[in-house]
Motif scaffolding. Structure first.
Motif, PDB file in Angstrom:
ATOM      1  N   HIS A  69      50.040  94.807  64.328  1.00  0.00           N
ATOM      2  CA  HIS A  69      50.557  95.247  65.627  1.00  0.00           C
ATOM      3  C   HIS A  69      49.407  95.739  66.497  1.00  0.00           C
ATOM      4  O   HIS A  69      48.499  96.419  66.017  1.00  0.00           O
ATOM      5  N   THR A  70      49.464  95.358  67.780  1.00  0.00           N
ATOM      6  CA  THR A  70      48.500  95.869  68.753  1.00  0.00           C
ATOM      7  C   THR A  70      49.222  96.156  70.066  1.00  0.00           C
ATOM      8  O   THR A  70      50.163  95.463  70.444  1.00  0.00           O
ATOM      9  N   GLU A  71      48.788  97.210  70.725  1.00  0.00           N
ATOM     10  CA  GLU A  71      49.243  97.535  72.073  1.00  0.00           C
ATOM     11  C   GLU A  71      48.202  98.462  72.677  1.00  0.00           C
ATOM     12  O   GLU A  71      47.273  98.911  71.973  1.00  0.00           O
ATOM     13  N   ASP A  72      48.291  98.727  73.959  1.00  0.00           N
ATOM     14  CA  ASP A  72      47.323  99.588  74.607  1.00  0.00           C
ATOM     15  C   ASP A  72      47.250 100.937  73.906  1.00  0.00           C
ATOM     16  O   ASP A  72      48.255 101.648  73.780  1.00  0.00           O
ATOM     17  N   TYR A 113      46.708 101.506  70.709  1.00  0.00           N
ATOM     18  CA  TYR A 113      47.200 101.557  69.322  1.00  0.00           C
ATOM     19  C   TYR A 113      46.917 100.244  68.613  1.00  0.00           C
ATOM     20  O   TYR A 113      47.103  99.154  69.170  1.00  0.00           O
TER      21      TYR A 113
END
Length: 252
Positions: free
Chosen positions: A161-164, A166
């Motif tokens: 998982h990737t997000e701004d 994190y």
């Protein structure tokens, strides 16, 4: 890494995310409804009760709940929602600790059996559940299916998982069926700095469904049902998690 060291005050404080993630109504609602039906009018025991994510709404649903929990900071967080009279908690290891019953249901949600890092401890957890149940009693486990198909030969880590701000990745030890989940939080990467804010590591021993069923048999349980989620979706080869209901044979 000891579990009591991992689930410290900082982890307990950040665990609850009201209305989102695993606290989202669409996630929590079906969980509570299914457990209430499986309790069948009796009391329930939650292994690793944590901050009461499931126990609090289950009690509000009319099911008496007792918990076993290793982390005192997690229970301190639970106590901001429900007192000891409403949800009693025994401090100890879910593989060995005892709680006063009687219970019709023991449950273990959100992959928590994998926090026990040896096969022997996981088998002991099943046997501990059996000790708390009468004939016909149920033990419910929610668990992910090991996703080692994502792991190419020679590679030991998978980003899942990737997000701004994190990044989440798992590192594998396939010889010992171990995985460590790394949760990395960092500042605004668009600035070109992306300064590290914190890293949370969570070790697990993953379990294949067939291995889980054998553990259940060793403790005297029979598999009653297995679905891909709490709403009863069919479990298939492509399912990434499962809710498995084990039952002790009826007396006589």
């Amino acid at each position: 890494m000891r579990q009591e060291d991992i689930w410290d005050a900082k982890a307990a404080q950040s665990y609850d995310t009201p209305g989102t993630g695993m606290f989202a109504p669409e996630v929590l609602g079906p969980t509570v409804e299914r457990l209430a039906r499986l309790a069948d009018g009796g009391a329930a025991l939650e292994f690793a009760i944590g901050t009461g994510r499931v126990a609090v709404p289950l009690v509000e649903r009319g099911v008496p709940v007792t918990g076993i929990e290793l982390s005192r900071p997690m229970v301190e967080r639970l106590r901001t929602k429900a007192d000891e009279a409403t949800i009693p908690v025994v401090f100890g290891d879910m593989a060995t600790a005892s709680a006063p019953g009687p219970f019709r249901l023991v449950y273990l949600v959100f992959n928590t059996i994998s926090n026990l890092l040896t096969q022997a401890e996981q088998v002991a957890c099943f046997r501990n559940a059996a000790r708390h149940l009468p004939p016909g009693g149920r033990f419910v486990i929610e668990l992910w299916v090991p996703d080692v198909r994502k792991l190419p030969p020679g590679q030991q880590a998978v980003v899942w998982h990737t997000e701004d701000g994190y990044l989440a990745l798992d590192t594998y030890d396939v010889l010992r069926q171990r995985v460590v989940s790394h949760h990395v939080r960092y500042g605004d990467a668009r600035s070109g700095r992306g300064e590290l804010e914190g890293v949370f590591l969570s070790p697990h021993r993953y379990i294949w469904p067939a291995e889980l069923d054998l553990m259940a048999q060793l403790a005297g349980f029979e598999l009653e049902s297995r679905h891909a989620d709490w709403e009863g979706t069919e479990f298939t080869a492509e399912s990434r998690s499962h809710v498995s209901v084990y039952r002790l044979p009826d007396g006589g």
